[in-house]
Design a protein around this motif. Structure first.
Motif, PDB file in Angstrom:
ATOM      1  N   HIS A 144       9.572  22.543 -15.407  1.00  0.00           N
ATOM      2  CA  HIS A 144      10.298  22.905 -16.631  1.00  0.00           C
ATOM      3  C   HIS A 144      11.308  21.838 -17.042  1.00  0.00           C
ATOM      4  N   ASN A 145      11.794  21.026 -16.093  1.00  0.00           N
ATOM      5  CA  ASN A 145      12.791  20.019 -16.464  1.00  0.00           C
ATOM      6  C   ASN A 145      12.484  18.624 -15.924  1.00  0.00           C
ATOM      7  N   SER A 146      11.286  18.438 -15.365  1.00  0.00           N
ATOM      8  CA  SER A 146      10.978  17.151 -14.742  1.00  0.00           C
ATOM      9  C   SER A 146       9.481  17.023 -14.495  1.00  0.00           C
ATOM     10  N   PHE A 147       9.074  15.799 -14.120  1.00  0.00           N
ATOM     11  CA  PHE A 147       7.748  15.639 -13.547  1.00  0.00           C
ATOM     12  C   PHE A 147       7.870  14.910 -12.221  1.00  0.00           C
ATOM     13  N   VAL A 148       6.887  15.142 -11.357  1.00  0.00           N
ATOM     14  CA  VAL A 148       6.904  14.598  -9.994  1.00  0.00           C
ATOM     15  C   VAL A 148       5.617  13.821  -9.767  1.00  0.00           C
ATOM     16  N   VAL A 149       5.745  12.638  -9.199  1.00  0.00           N
ATOM     17  CA  VAL A 149       4.599  11.863  -8.735  1.00  0.00           C
ATOM     18  C   VAL A 149       4.838  11.584  -7.247  1.00  0.00           C
ATOM     19  N   GLU A 150       3.931  12.083  -6.419  1.00  0.00           N
ATOM     20  CA  GLU A 150       4.077  12.000  -4.963  1.00  0.00           C
ATOM     21  C   GLU A 150       2.839  11.331  -4.380  1.00  0.00           C
ATOM     22  N   GLY A 151       3.030  10.499  -3.374  1.00  0.00           N
ATOM     23  CA  GLY A 151       1.873   9.824  -2.819  1.00  0.00           C
ATOM     24  C   GLY A 151       2.070   9.343  -1.399  1.00  0.00           C
ATOM     25  N   ALA A 152       0.960   8.890  -0.818  1.00  0.00           N
ATOM     26  CA  ALA A 152       0.951   8.329   0.531  1.00  0.00           C
ATOM     27  C   ALA A 152       0.112   7.061   0.525  1.00  0.00           C
ATOM     28  N   ILE A 153       0.637   6.027   1.150  1.00  0.00           N
ATOM     29  CA  ILE A 153      -0.058   4.751   1.315  1.00  0.00           C
ATOM     30  C   ILE A 153      -0.171   4.483   2.804  1.00  0.00           C
ATOM     31  N   SER A 154      -1.364   4.209   3.289  1.00  0.00           N
ATOM     32  CA  SER A 154      -1.509   4.001   4.727  1.00  0.00           C
ATOM     33  C   SER A 154      -0.781   2.735   5.166  1.00  0.00           C
ATOM     34  N   ILE A 155      -0.136   2.836   6.316  1.00  0.00           N
ATOM     35  CA  ILE A 155       0.522   1.662   6.895  1.00  0.00           C
ATOM     36  C   ILE A 155      -0.512   0.586   7.215  1.00  0.00           C
ATOM     37  N   SER A 156      -1.703   1.004   7.616  1.00  0.00           N
ATOM     38  CA  SER A 156      -2.730   0.019   7.950  1.00  0.00           C
ATOM     39  C   SER A 156      -3.110  -0.830   6.742  1.00  0.00           C
ATOM     40  N   SER A 157      -3.166  -0.215   5.546  1.00  0.00           N
ATOM     41  CA  SER A 157      -3.504  -1.003   4.353  1.00  0.00           C
ATOM     42  C   SER A 157      -2.372  -1.953   3.983  1.00  0.00           C
ATOM     43  N   LEU A 158      -1.134  -1.519   4.154  1.00  0.00           N
ATOM     44  CA  LEU A 158      -0.002  -2.403   3.879  1.00  0.00           C
ATOM     45  C   LEU A 158      -0.012  -3.599   4.824  1.00  0.00           C
ATOM     46  N   LYS A 159      -0.350  -3.356   6.088  1.00  0.00           N
ATOM     47  CA  LYS A 159      -0.440  -4.460   7.045  1.00  0.00           C
ATOM     48  C   LYS A 159      -1.615  -5.368   6.720  1.00  0.00           C
ATOM     49  N   MET A 160      -2.739  -4.789   6.329  1.00  0.00           N
ATOM     50  CA  MET A 160      -3.915  -5.577   6.008  1.00  0.00           C
ATOM     51  C   MET A 160      -3.643  -6.530   4.840  1.00  0.00           C
ATOM     52  N   LEU A 161      -2.814  -6.080   3.901  1.00  0.00           N
ATOM     53  CA  LEU A 161      -2.463  -6.901   2.745  1.00  0.00           C
ATOM     54  C   LEU A 161      -1.245  -7.787   3.009  1.00  0.00           C
ATOM     55  N   ASN A 162      -0.784  -7.785   4.244  1.00  0.00           N
ATOM     56  CA  ASN A 162       0.345  -8.641   4.655  1.00  0.00           C
ATOM     57  C   ASN A 162       1.627  -8.284   3.909  1.00  0.00           C
ATOM     58  N   LEU A 163       1.881  -6.982   3.781  1.00  0.00           N
ATOM     59  CA  LEU A 163       3.018  -6.518   2.997  1.00  0.00           C
ATOM     60  C   LEU A 163       4.167  -5.979   3.840  1.00  0.00           C
ATOM     61  N   ILE A 164       4.017  -5.967   5.170  1.00  0.00           N
ATOM     62  CA  ILE A 164       5.104  -5.552   6.050  1.00  0.00           C
ATOM     63  C   ILE A 164       5.517  -6.749   6.888  1.00  0.00           C
ATOM     64  N   ASN A 165       6.775  -7.127   6.791  1.00  0.00           N
ATOM     65  CA  ASN A 165       7.304  -8.276   7.518  1.00  0.00           C
ATOM     66  C   ASN A 165       8.626  -7.879   8.167  1.00  0.00           C
ATOM     67  N   ASP A 166       8.655  -7.828   9.497  1.00  0.00           N
ATOM     68  CA  ASP A 166       9.861  -7.400  10.223  1.00  0.00           C
ATOM     69  C   ASP A 166      10.334  -6.035   9.750  1.00  0.00           C
ATOM     70  N   ASP A 167       9.378  -5.115   9.600  1.00  0.00           N
ATOM     71  CA  ASP A 167       9.666  -3.754   9.149  1.00  0.00           C
ATOM     72  C   ASP A 167      10.274  -3.702   7.755  1.00  0.00           C
ATOM     73  N   LYS A 168      10.047  -4.728   6.962  1.00  0.00           N
ATOM     74  CA  LYS A 168      10.521  -4.759   5.582  1.00  0.00           C
ATOM     75  C   LYS A 168       9.324  -4.871   4.635  1.00  0.00           C
ATOM     76  N   ILE A 169       9.412  -4.137   3.519  1.00  0.00           N
ATOM     77  CA  ILE A 169       8.396  -4.207   2.477  1.00  0.00           C
ATOM     78  C   ILE A 169       9.109  -4.598   1.186  1.00  0.00           C
ATOM     79  N   GLU A 170       8.795  -5.774   0.664  1.00  0.00           N
ATOM     80  CA  GLU A 170       9.426  -6.226  -0.580  1.00  0.00           C
ATOM     81  C   GLU A 170       8.747  -5.507  -1.746  1.00  0.00           C
ATOM     82  N   THR A 171       9.546  -4.743  -2.483  1.00  0.00           N
ATOM     83  CA  THR A 171       9.003  -3.751  -3.407  1.00  0.00           C
ATOM     84  C   THR A 171       9.733  -3.760  -4.744  1.00  0.00           C
ATOM     85  N   GLY A 172       8.976  -3.610  -5.807  1.00  0.00           N
ATOM     86  CA  GLY A 172       9.542  -3.311  -7.116  1.00  0.00           C
ATOM     87  C   GLY A 172       9.304  -1.843  -7.430  1.00  0.00           C
TER      88      GLY A 172
END
Length: 216
Positions: A144-172
């Motif tokens: 009634h007053n908002s919308f929600v977008v919820e999701g899950a991204i596998s850690i394995s895919s983030l690692k496969m794409l080289n997106l986790i470095n020292d437990d940090k993910i550079e994100t916009g």
């Protein structure tokens, strides 16, 4: 990566207990830090409140946008890039480093339609690329007053794409809001967690990213 980058702490939760429903009401979300400091540097009006939350459980990175806006614009002509690109949506960009060569983009509208693509410097986009299959789940709801977008991204895919470095993910973390300026003519307002300090709207630049820190 520099000291000046904004930082968001992603809290660790118990594994396999957070089901993605599109409602964002799982009790595990109570562990998340709530991020609300979103701005629209190129628009005088203050944007509607956005709450972003993220947690992880070693298997998945979970995210949840709650946008306190009910004046939603969505183009349902088809499920293609153009229709999603002309609709209100939230966005997550991920990069390995500030060269942006490449970086990966997830743009998700209020119907949980996903525009996923790989990008390269100077806004070179490959819309034929998709996030690794079965490694992304997204659902949404409109309330009634908002919308929600919820999701899950596998850690394995983030690692496969080289997106986790020292437990940090550079994100916009972004939002596109479409306002009707004339009858059936809509123009976007661009909203960001990080001010990229550009004269015109541009998320596809190194200065638009912050850091998501995976906590133990």
């Amino acid at each position: 990566m520099t000291q000046e980058m904004k930082n968001y702490e992603v809290q660790l939760v118990e594994e396999n207990l957070l089901e993605v429903t599109g409602k964002g009401d799982n009790p595990l979300w109570e562990n998340a830090t709530i991020l609300t400091d979103f701005i629209s540097p190129w628009d005088a009006a203050k944007p509607a409140k956005i709450e972003f939350k993220s947690v992880w459980d070693r298997e998945n990175l979970y995210f949840c946008f709650t946008v306190y806006d009910t004046n939603i614009h969505i183009e349902m002509k088809d499920d293609g890039v153009e229709s999603i690109g002309n609709s209100d949506r939230v966005e997550l960009f991920f990069r390995s480093d500030d060269t942006l060569n490449p970086y990966y983009c997830l743009e998700i509208d209020t119907a949980a339609r996903v525009m996923d693509f790989v990008a390269y410097p100077n806004k070179k986009f490959d819309f034929d690329w998709n996030w690794p299959q079965s490694n992304l789940e997204v659902k949404s709801s409109i309330n009634h007053n908002s919308f929600v977008v919820e999701g899950a991204i596998s850690i394995s895919s983030l690692k496969m794409l080289n997106l986790i470095n020292d437990d940090k993910i550079e994100t916009g973390i972004f939002r596109a809001k479409y306002n009707e300026v004339e009858k059936s003519i809509f123009e976007p307002v661009w909203i960001s967690w990080v001010n990229p300090n550009t004269e015109v709207p541009n998320f596809h630049i190194a200065s638009s990213f912050g850091v998501m820190q995976l906590m133990e």
